[in-house]
Design an enzyme around this catalytic site. Structure first.
Site, PDB file in Angstrom:
ATOM      1  N   ALA A  66       0.870  -1.126   0.052  1.00 49.72           N
ATOM      2  CA  ALA A  66      -0.073   0.105  -0.176  1.00 49.72           C
ATOM      3  C   ALA A  66       0.961   1.436   0.118  1.00 49.72           C
ATOM      4  O   ALA A  66       2.182   1.253   0.174  1.00 49.72           O
ATOM      5  CB  ALA A  66      -0.730   0.041   1.300  1.00 49.72           C
ATOM      6  N   GLY A 112      -0.216  -5.270   1.043  1.00 53.42           N
ATOM      7  CA  GLY A 112      -1.428  -5.222   0.332  1.00 53.42           C
ATOM      8  C   GLY A 112      -1.555  -5.959  -1.081  1.00 53.42           C
ATOM      9  O   GLY A 112      -2.483  -6.172  -1.645  1.00 53.42           O
ATOM     10  N   GLU A 115      -2.005  -9.675  -0.529  1.00 51.22           N
ATOM     11  CA  GLU A 115      -3.286  -9.577  -0.068  1.00 51.22           C
ATOM     12  C   GLU A 115      -4.353  -9.490  -1.174  1.00 51.22           C
ATOM     13  O   GLU A 115      -5.330 -10.268  -1.416  1.00 51.22           O
ATOM     14  CB  GLU A 115      -3.657  -8.534   1.097  1.00 51.22           C
ATOM     15  N   GLU A 135       3.793  -6.054   7.315  1.00 48.02           N
ATOM     16  CA  GLU A 135       3.508  -5.149   8.129  1.00 48.02           C
ATOM     17  C   GLU A 135       3.869  -4.815   9.614  1.00 48.02           C
ATOM     18  O   GLU A 135       3.823  -3.511   9.942  1.00 48.02           O
ATOM     19  CB  GLU A 135       1.798  -5.181   8.171  1.00 48.02           C
TER      20      GLU A 135
END
Length: 259
Positions: A66, A112, A115, A135
């Site tokens: 992200a 992300g 994910e 993360e």
């Protein structure tokens, strides 16, 4: 469809989506997520699309995470809202799509990005790809379904190891633990995804959608057996079921209409 951060095109009933922020390693910012939400919704409702291939621009990254700068000063409440919006409009929307999504992982799939790949129904990785959830190095945890989908795919022990160490793994290790379906050369990445979708395109579209719904219900503790029974029954009411049975009896290839 014209987007700022995506390239999308339909060829032979396959929708190709390329996240096109190569200079930012295809990081997911708000605009990119909004555009993904739009194209995912479109794919689900148009008869032109029978399957989707999702990849990143260039040969370095699928999605390298992200855009951290966007949420670096968020409050806890803003963080929750960010995660919920992403879940609802993008990640869960992919997983619950009636059309099969294949992630073609052409490089780094981190945070992300991994994910996003895990939300897809299948994953094919380049032999140069690296995957991970870093993360905890930022004082966070995965917020777009990573803790749940990684556990579903590789089991609790391996998921906790990957998330808490934040270590990246190679494509070959990802295949070994069941995180990706196939590992191929970079040159063969898209063609392998096309091979799978071309096989699916020959099958009954409503049955394919029903199968996806039942499998997703199973992994999400959503009464999978009941969903399977219900979807199985619905298939008997379709024209495709009648065509499939007739073609079988007549020893010919079925001509499915998606009705």
């Amino acid at each position: 469809m014209a987007y700022q951060n995506l390239i999308s095109e339909i060829k032979e009933n396959i929708l190709y989506i390329t996240i096109n922020r190569e200079r930012a390693l295809n990081a997911l910012n708000k605009e990119t997520l909004a555009e993904l939400a739009d194209v995912i919704a479109y794919a689900g409702k148009t008869d032109q699309v029978r399957g989707i291939i999702l990849t990143g621009a260039g040969d370095k990254a699928f999605v390298a995470g992200a855009d951290i700068k966007e949420f670096s000063d968020y409050s806890g409440k803003q963080g929750e809202e960010l995660a919920k919006l992403g879940h609802d409009q993008v990640f869960n929307a992919i997983e619950n799509s009636p059309k099969p999504f294949i992630a073609a992982i052409n490089g780094f799939a981190l945070g992300g990005g991994l994910e996003l790949a895990m939300a897809c129904h299948m994953r094919i990785a380049s032999d140069q790809a690296k995957l991970g959830l870093p993360e905890v190095t930022l004082g966070l945890i995965p917020g777009y379904g990573g803790t749940q989908r990684l556990t579903q795919l590789v089991g609790k022990g391996k998921a906790i190891e990957m998330i808490t160490t934040a270590n990246m793994i190679t494509a070959s290790v990802a295949e070994k633990i069941g995180l990706v379906n196939y590992v191929v050369s970079q040159a063969d990445l898209i063609s392998k995804a096309e091979e799978i979708l071309n096989a699916i395109k020959q099958r009954a579209p409503l049955a394919v959608s029903a199968a996806i719904k039942a499998v997703v219900a199973a992994v999400n503790n959503n009464n999978g057996y009941a969903t399977e029974i219900e979807e199985f029954g619905k298939c008997f009411e379709t024209a495709d079921f009648k065509e499939g049975v007739t073609a079988f009896v007549e020893k010919r290839k079925a001509n499915f209409s998606g009705k």
